[in-house]
Design an enzyme around this catalytic site. Structure first.
Site, PDB file in Angstrom:
ATOM      1  CE1 TYR A   1      -3.939  -1.892  -0.238  1.00 52.62           C
ATOM      2  CE2 TYR A   1      -2.691  -3.434   1.318  1.00 52.62           C
ATOM      3  CZ  TYR A   1      -3.864  -3.192   0.653  1.00 52.62           C
ATOM      4  OH  TYR A   1      -4.684  -4.086   0.299  1.00 52.62           O
TER       5      TYR A   1
ATOM      6  CG  PHE B   1     -11.205  -1.586   9.931  1.00 50.69           C
ATOM      7  CD1 PHE B   1     -11.008  -1.261   8.466  1.00 50.69           C
ATOM      8  CD2 PHE B   1     -10.284  -0.965  10.706  1.00 50.69           C
ATOM      9  CE1 PHE B   1      -9.969  -0.359   8.012  1.00 50.69           C
ATOM     10  CE2 PHE B   1      -9.241  -0.147  10.186  1.00 50.69           C
ATOM     11  CZ  PHE B   1      -9.242   0.164   8.824  1.00 50.69           C
TER      12      PHE B   1
END
Length: 411
Positions: free
Chosen positions: A123, A411
């Site tokens: 990322y 999450f």
């Protein structure tokens, strides 16, 4: 056949999620976990890449409000469920998903995007910087003792059903959010995540248990959720307490909960896998080496709207600095910005043609944003370049936070 990227429809969710499990090596979640994440999925924020009837790529986002230095809750996209089928890697699928997603996040007015990364290096090229670390602890309770603060003995501990204690635990968690940059305020439905307890995920440990800490007036001021894994050796009991989460609103309750876990009968190890990098328990124990603290990256953050993001947080010192920012993936952020911070910590951040003080990429700003990673340390790695002498030290002091940022749950 050309690949098609589209927003997820309700009747596609199961195929989409099956793809995600395959992309993560054939991971199979329990029916309870699958049902929870299906209920939490925001379909309008979920993207699928389709090759005919096959889902070969996915990316989603949750609508979070994230705590940042100074206490404000800032809208942030919680990037999640990102995966590419093994048959379609190295074909630009992930890049196209990240491009579409960041464009959508910007259009929706969220200045930040955050994620947890299965592989951190993926990322960085999309502008995400490591912004918070988590500490794993393995405490040898046969050798470690705690020195607790005054008032600890006045805390009452009660074992309660985790579900029945949920409202009290959520109230304590809400207090934590205001104190810890990186913590998301719980949106409706997310409280159920803490109670997930499929037998398949216990690895032989007990069902989830909960102990609450009560102040002398009877109010719940802390809690710990945990499991116990029994073990017996020739020398006797050698069980392990596995801490799921532990929060408290004052030092006495915090110490009482840790003492309870460390003094549990028939155990000699306490394991906790997601603690703050500056967890106060490190100052309660008599031998931190026997707690085996092990940090790892936890939260990765990207500034989607650079000006709005830098204005949303508060700063530790006045500052007037001109930043030259690189951001090839989101070129609307690229260029020169002047960040001014007043005596109360509030900031303005606008385009500027003034001489540059610091040069860095948006990735470094993401790392420094929550106050836990200093611009000085990034400069030591050659990732921030000081143009005007003295600017680096001033900016680093202003960005720094009082506590380490922390992501309490995934999450």
């Amino acid at each position: 056949m050309a690949l098609e990227t589209r927003v997820l429809q309700a009747d596609e969710w199961d195929v989409w999620y099956d793809h995600l499990e395959l992309a993560f090596g054939g991971l199979t979640e329990s029916p309870e976990e699958r049902e929870l994440y299906k209920s939490l999925t925001e379909l309008e924020r979920s993207l699928g890449v389709w090759d005919g009837e096959d889902c070969v790529g996915s990316a989603g986002a949750f609508s979070f409000r994230l705590s940042v230095p100074g206490g404000p809750l800032v809208p942030a996209a919680g990037v999640t469920m990102v995966g590419v089928a093994p048959t379609h890697r190295r074909r630009g699928v992930l890049t196209s998903l990240m491009r579409r997603q960041l464009d959508d996040i910007r259009a929706g007015g969220e200045p930040l995007a955050v994620l947890t990364a299965s592989e951190p290096e993926i990322y960085g090229r999309f502008g995400y910087g490591t912004a918070a670390y988590a500490l794993a602890l393995e405490i040898d309770t046969t050798r470690v003792r705690l020195s607790v603060p005054p008032g600890t003995d006045g805390i009452r501990l009660r074992l309660v059903d985790p579900g029945k204690a949920l409202a009290d635990c959520e109230r304590v968690y809400a207090e934590l959010v205001a104190r810890r940059p990186g913590a998301p305020a719980r949106q409706p439905g997310w409280e159920r995540q803490a109670l997930l307890d499929p037998e398949s995920g216990r690895a032989g440990a007990s069902p989830l248990m909960c102990v609450v800490a009560e102040a002398p007036d009877g109010q719940v001021v802390g809690y710990a959720r945990y499991r116990v894994k029994a073990d017996w050796q020739l020398t006797g009991a050698a069980g392990t307490v596995e801490v799921a989460d532990l929060d408290a609103s004052d030092p006495a309750a915090y110490a009482a909960l840790w003492r309870y876990l460390c003094e549990m009968d028939l155990t000699w190890t306490v394991r906790a896998g997601r603690r703050p990098a500056d967890d106060p328990v490190l100052h309660l124990v008599n031998d931190v080496r026997r707690c085996r603290p092990n940090p790892r990256d936890a939260l990765h953050l990207r500034l989607v709207d650079l000006g709005a993001a830098l204005e949303a947080r508060r700063y530790a010192a006045p500052l007037d600095v001109v930043l030259e920012v690189e951001d090839a993936f989101c070129p609307w952020n690229e260029g020169r910005w002047r960040l001014r911070v007043g005596p109360e910590g509030a900031a303005s951040c606008v385009r500027s043609a003034d001489p540059v003080d610091l040069e860095l990429s948006v990735r470094e700003l993401g790392s420094a944003y929550l106050g836990g990673i200093t611009l000085t340390s990034l400069a030591g790695a050659g990732r921030v370049r000081e143009v005007r002498p003295g600017a680096l030290a001033r900016a680093s002091r202003a960005f720094a936070g009082d506590v380490a940022p922390w992501l309490p749950h995934g999450f």
